[in-house]
Design a protein around this motif. Structure first.
Motif, PDB file in Angstrom:
ATOM      1  N   SER A   1      -7.227   2.390  -5.140  1.00 35.97           N
ATOM      2  CA  SER A   1      -6.347   2.943  -5.794  1.00 35.97           C
ATOM      3  C   SER A   1      -6.785   3.072  -7.189  1.00 35.97           C
ATOM      4  O   SER A   1      -7.346   2.268  -7.924  1.00 35.97           O
TER       5      SER A   1
ATOM      6  N   ARG B   1       1.436   4.351  -3.622  1.00 36.85           N
ATOM      7  CA  ARG B   1       1.548   5.525  -4.016  1.00 36.85           C
ATOM      8  C   ARG B   1       2.469   6.264  -4.624  1.00 36.85           C
ATOM      9  O   ARG B   1       2.434   7.465  -4.878  1.00 36.85           O
ATOM     10  N   HIS B   2       3.709   5.527  -4.903  1.00 35.40           N
ATOM     11  CA  HIS B   2       4.731   6.237  -5.709  1.00 35.40           C
ATOM     12  C   HIS B   2       4.850   5.340  -6.781  1.00 35.40           C
ATOM     13  O   HIS B   2       5.822   5.549  -7.455  1.00 35.40           O
TER      14      HIS B   2
ATOM     15  N   GLY C   1       0.655  -1.166   0.026  1.00 39.40           N
ATOM     16  CA  GLY C   1       0.076  -0.067   0.235  1.00 39.40           C
ATOM     17  C   GLY C   1       0.887   1.090  -0.107  1.00 39.40           C
ATOM     18  O   GLY C   1       0.572   2.258  -0.675  1.00 39.40           O
ATOM     19  N   ASP C   2       1.835   1.333   0.595  1.00 36.96           N
ATOM     20  CA  ASP C   2       2.727   2.340   0.712  1.00 36.96           C
ATOM     21  C   ASP C   2       3.584   2.498  -0.531  1.00 36.96           C
ATOM     22  O   ASP C   2       3.551   3.723  -0.932  1.00 36.96           O
TER      23      ASP C   2
END
Length: 367
Positions: free
Chosen positions: A102, A79-80, A75-76
């Motif tokens: 997402s 985001r990138h 999940g972290d």
């Protein structure tokens, strides 16, 4: 493009494929993060390509605590990323779940057939449905995997491009290899490259060799795995002309020295060992399972999967007919020139990424 590549435990083809993608993507200026177990990074060295590695504990079997941690880590990372490319059903399902809510597209490449039967089979059936319903695009290494996911409602993109290792740059001294294996004069050398595990159908191989024991044949098996002890016991008890070599680092040389290469697999995707056999110009006898026929392209003698007599007959044909063996060797060399390269695999992946980053994506559904 910011690409997140995700994979679980791998000791062979999947890791090599992801390493090739990583290297090619970085070389073209893309930013790549590889999320995988630390031992996979240690084996394949993704950071050596100038990619970034993030430790991700994804194993072959579900583990609630580790899987929750993996979901948090993914999940972290999501985001990138501009696109996520997960390799394998477990890695794909976790990536899809982590991407809930997402808009980052998830591409999943399936490298193996899901196990069937029992609790494990039921768990993997759930994972298949998660990937089918939530992945933006699903690729498979064989047509049967693609068809299976299409039946489950996935948007499929056809076959993944999986290159084998490049052919050896130096000529192989076949006589030295054969001497090192103690191949007797007049003996025909058959090479099998396989992990000693049920998927490779090695008991079927022994059944076939038992039916061809009148031939001047020596069979050597390069590879190790959980079935080694039981296979060796059977070889000894039946006095079969089969030798288990264990892990070998000279598979291309073995294939080049072989009179024929044999695959008795129960299922294959795009088998690296058969691509190596083609590059070596070896005559091949193989079970017609999974993606083997697509890789071999008519060069090999193909026999039905699970049929020991048919496999024995295919071996007998190439042992007793030198002209047919030579013809198959030439067909293998021709087919090898048609196999995909690492550059082809990278180009195919970039084409997929370009496609999924510009499609309209429906909201994720429930598994």
């Amino acid at each position: 493009m910011r690409v997140l590549l995700v994979l679980g435990t791998s000791a062979g083809g999947v890791g090599r494929h992801v390493h090739g993608l990583t290297s090619g993507l970085v070389a073209q200026g893309h930013s790549v993060v590889v999320a995988c177990p630390q031992e996979v990074e240690d084996r394949f060295g993704f950071t050596g390509t100038r990619a970034r590695h993030v430790a991700l504990a994804v194993t072959d079997r579900p583990h609630p605590l580790r899987d929750l941690r993996a979901l948090s880590t993914l999940g972290d990372l999501l985001r990138h990323a501009d696109v996520v490319h997960a390799h394998g059903l477990r890695a794909g399902a976790l990536s899809c779940l982590a991407a809930t809510g997402s808009q980052v597209p998830i591409v999943v490449t399936l490298h193996n057939a899901a196990p069937g039967g029992g609790l494990t089979g039921r768990v993997y059936a759930v994972l298949e449905r998660v990937v089918a319903r939530r992945a933006t695009l699903v690729l498979g290494v064989s047509a049967d995997l693609v068809e299976r996911m299409a039946e489950l409602g996935a948007r499929v993109g056809g076959l993944a491009v999986i290159p084998g290792p490049p052919p050896p740059q130096q000529a192989v001294d076949a006589s030295a290899v054969r001497s090192g294996l103690d191949v007797a004069p007049g003996q025909v050398l058959a090479v099998v490259v396989a992990r000693l595990a049920p998927q490779k159908g090695l008991h079927l191989l022994l059944d076939a060799i038992g039916r061809a024991r009148d031939l001047p044949l020596l069979v050597v098996v390069a590879g190790d795995g959980p079935q080694r002890e039981e296979l060796q016991q059977r070889i000894d008890s039946e006095d079969l002309p089969v030798r288990l070599l264990g892990h070998r680092g000279d598979v291309p040389a073995l294939c080049a020295a072989a009179d024929l290469v044999v695959s008795s697999a129960v299922w294959e995707g795009q088998p690296i060992n058969l691509q190596e056999a083609l590059h070596a110009g070896a005559a091949v006898v193989a079970t017609d399972v999974g993606g083997s026929a697509a890789v071999l392209g008519g060069a090999a003698v193909l026999v039905p999967g699970g049929d020991a007599q048919a496999l024995a007959d295919g071996i007998r044909l190439l042992v007793t007919d030198p002209e047919e063996r030579a013809r198959r060797q030439e067909l293998s060399r021709q087919r090898a020139r048609e196999l995909p390269t690492e550059a082809d695999a990278v180009a195919a992946a970039l084409g997929v990424y370009a496609d999924v980053t510009f499609v309209d994506r429906p909201a994720a559904g429930a598994p």
